[in-house]
Design a protein around this motif. Structure first.
Motif, PDB file in Angstrom:
ATOM      1  N   LEU A 153     -35.581  -2.669  17.413  1.00 50.04           N
ATOM      2  CA  LEU A 153     -35.758  -2.862  15.977  1.00 50.04           C
ATOM      3  C   LEU A 153     -37.178  -3.272  15.574  1.00 50.04           C
ATOM      4  O   LEU A 153     -37.738  -2.689  14.645  1.00 50.04           O
ATOM      5  CB  LEU A 153     -34.719  -3.848  15.440  1.00 50.04           C
ATOM      6  N   PRO A 154     -37.806  -4.253  16.254  1.00 44.37           N
ATOM      7  CA  PRO A 154     -39.176  -4.607  15.862  1.00 44.37           C
ATOM      8  C   PRO A 154     -40.160  -3.447  16.028  1.00 44.37           C
ATOM      9  O   PRO A 154     -41.081  -3.280  15.221  1.00 44.37           O
ATOM     10  CB  PRO A 154     -39.553  -5.765  16.788  1.00 44.37           C
ATOM     11  N   ILE A 155     -39.948  -2.642  17.034  1.00 43.63           N
ATOM     12  CA  ILE A 155     -40.828  -1.485  17.278  1.00 43.63           C
ATOM     13  C   ILE A 155     -40.665  -0.470  16.153  1.00 43.63           C
ATOM     14  O   ILE A 155     -41.643   0.015  15.584  1.00 43.63           O
ATOM     15  CB  ILE A 155     -40.506  -0.839  18.645  1.00 43.63           C
ATOM     16  N   SER A 157     -25.857  -7.995   6.859  1.00 40.67           N
ATOM     17  CA  SER A 157     -24.753  -8.320   5.953  1.00 40.67           C
ATOM     18  C   SER A 157     -23.445  -8.477   6.718  1.00 40.67           C
ATOM     19  O   SER A 157     -22.575  -9.241   6.310  1.00 40.67           O
ATOM     20  CB  SER A 157     -24.618  -7.282   4.845  1.00 40.67           C
ATOM     21  N   SER A 158     -23.309  -7.776   7.827  1.00 41.63           N
ATOM     22  CA  SER A 158     -22.080  -7.909   8.615  1.00 41.63           C
ATOM     23  C   SER A 158     -22.181  -9.011   9.666  1.00 41.63           C
ATOM     24  O   SER A 158     -21.169  -9.481  10.158  1.00 41.63           O
ATOM     25  CB  SER A 158     -21.718  -6.583   9.285  1.00 41.63           C
ATOM     26  N   GLN A 159     -23.411  -9.417   9.998  1.00 40.08           N
ATOM     27  CA  GLN A 159     -23.624 -10.472  10.985  1.00 40.08           C
ATOM     28  C   GLN A 159     -24.681 -11.453  10.479  1.00 40.08           C
ATOM     29  O   GLN A 159     -25.820 -11.455  10.957  1.00 40.08           O
ATOM     30  CB  GLN A 159     -24.095  -9.886  12.317  1.00 40.08           C
ATOM     31  N   GLN A 162     -36.167  -2.535   0.610  1.00 41.12           N
ATOM     32  CA  GLN A 162     -35.354  -2.848   1.789  1.00 41.12           C
ATOM     33  C   GLN A 162     -35.862  -4.119   2.479  1.00 41.12           C
ATOM     34  O   GLN A 162     -35.071  -4.941   2.922  1.00 41.12           O
ATOM     35  CB  GLN A 162     -35.344  -1.681   2.769  1.00 41.12           C
ATOM     36  N   LEU A 163     -37.179  -4.265   2.584  1.00 46.58           N
ATOM     37  CA  LEU A 163     -37.741  -5.460   3.215  1.00 46.58           C
ATOM     38  C   LEU A 163     -37.342  -6.716   2.441  1.00 46.58           C
ATOM     39  O   LEU A 163     -36.985  -7.740   3.042  1.00 46.58           O
ATOM     40  CB  LEU A 163     -39.272  -5.353   3.309  1.00 46.58           C
ATOM     41  N   ALA A 205     -35.061  -0.365   8.430  1.00 48.78           N
ATOM     42  CA  ALA A 205     -34.864  -1.411   7.424  1.00 48.78           C
ATOM     43  C   ALA A 205     -33.471  -1.312   6.805  1.00 48.78           C
ATOM     44  O   ALA A 205     -32.790  -2.328   6.610  1.00 48.78           O
ATOM     45  CB  ALA A 205     -35.944  -1.327   6.355  1.00 48.78           C
ATOM     46  N   THR A 206     -33.020  -0.095   6.532  1.00 50.49           N
ATOM     47  CA  THR A 206     -31.689   0.109   5.963  1.00 50.49           C
ATOM     48  C   THR A 206     -30.616  -0.359   6.946  1.00 50.49           C
ATOM     49  O   THR A 206     -29.653  -1.030   6.563  1.00 50.49           O
ATOM     50  CB  THR A 206     -31.484   1.590   5.589  1.00 50.49           C
ATOM     51  N   LEU A 207     -30.787  -0.007   8.208  1.00 52.26           N
ATOM     52  CA  LEU A 207     -29.850  -0.444   9.245  1.00 52.26           C
ATOM     53  C   LEU A 207     -29.828  -1.970   9.345  1.00 52.26           C
ATOM     54  O   LEU A 207     -28.764  -2.580   9.461  1.00 52.26           O
ATOM     55  CB  LEU A 207     -30.233   0.167  10.595  1.00 52.26           C
ATOM     56  N   LEU A 208     -30.996  -2.590   9.265  1.00 53.83           N
ATOM     57  CA  LEU A 208     -31.061  -4.048   9.341  1.00 53.83           C
ATOM     58  C   LEU A 208     -30.313  -4.712   8.185  1.00 53.83           C
ATOM     59  O   LEU A 208     -29.622  -5.711   8.392  1.00 53.83           O
ATOM     60  CB  LEU A 208     -32.519  -4.514   9.330  1.00 53.83           C
TER      61      LEU A 208
END
Length: 194
Positions: free
Chosen positions: A17-19, A41-43, A84-85, A33-36
C-alpha cells in the motif's frame, strides 16, 4: 475481502500500500487510495501507519513549485485523489501540532481560491476537495481561526447566483455548525441573503 473476510488478503496487500500510494501512475494511486478508504471503514484503526504519508502527499500538492505527482485539473491539484486522501485522514483519531499545521495550510490554500468566480468545471473540481476538507476540519481539533475563515468563505458562497454553490455552502455550513456552533456570529452577516 468484503465477502470472505479473509485476513490473508489484508496481510498480502499491507506491505504494498505505501508503495502504490506514491506510485507514478495516477490510476494506481487513485485505486490504492479508494481501496484504503474501503478497508479503513471496515477495519477502523488498521493502516494507521499510512496517515503520515497520506498527509504529506496532500500537503505537497498545495506547495508552490513542488515537483509532485500532481494532476492539476482546472487549477485544483488532483481533486479526486485529494478527496480520497482527505477521506483517509478522517479515520485519523489523534493529531499533533505539526499535522494540524499541514491541514491548516491546505485548508487556507482552498479558502484563498475564489470558487464563486471560477468557470463551472473548475468550480466543481474545487468543491470536490473543499467539501471534504470542511468535513475533516469539523472533526479535528483545528485552530478556531481556520474554522472562522471556513465559515466566512462558505457564507460568501451563499451570495452566489449559482444554485450548486448555495447548496454546497448550506450543506457544508450545516456540517461545520454541528461541531462549531460559535460560527453563527460569522454566518449572521448572511441572514439577509438567506
Amino acid at each position: 475481502y468484503q465477502e470472505t473476510k479473509d485476513p490473508t488478503i489484508i496481510s498480502i496487500l499491507t506491505p504494498a500500500l505505501p508503495i502504490y500510494l506514491g506510485y507514478g501512475s495516477y490510476s494506481i494511486r487513485m485505486s490504492t487510495a479508494t481501496l484504503l478508504v474501503i478497508l479503513m471503514s471496515s477495519q477502523p484503526g488498521a493502516f494507521s501507519d499510512l496517515f503520515t504519508q497520506v498527509l504529506d502527499l496532500l500537503y505537497h500538492f498545495y506547495q508552490p513549485n513542488e515537483d509532485t505527482l500532481t494532476e492539476d485539473y482546472k487549477g485544483t491539484p488532483s481533486p479526486w485523489f485529494s478527496k480520497q486522501l482527505i477521506q483517509i485522514l478522517r479515520f485519523k483519531l489523534v493529531w499533533n501540532q505539526e499535522e494540524l499545521s499541514k491541514i491548516s495550510f491546505v485548508t487556507t490554500c482552498l479558502f484563498n481560491r475564489a470558487g464563486e468566480k471560477l468557470p463551472i468545471r473548475a468550480a466543481l473540481s474545487y468543491f470536490i476537495v473543499f467539501s471534504e476538507i470542511v468535513t475533516l476540519i469539523s472533526m479535528i481539533p483545528i485552530q478556531k481561526d481556520v474554522i472562522t475563515k471556513c465559515a466566512a468563505t462558505l457564507s460568501r458562497y451563499l451570495e452566489s447566483e449559482r444554485y450548486h454553490m448555495i447548496y454546497f455552502a448550506l450543506n457544508s455550513l450545516n456540517r461545520l455548525f454541528r461541531t462549531n456552533p460559535d460560527i453563527s456570529v460569522v454566518v449572521r452577516k448572511s441572514l439577509p441573503t438567506l
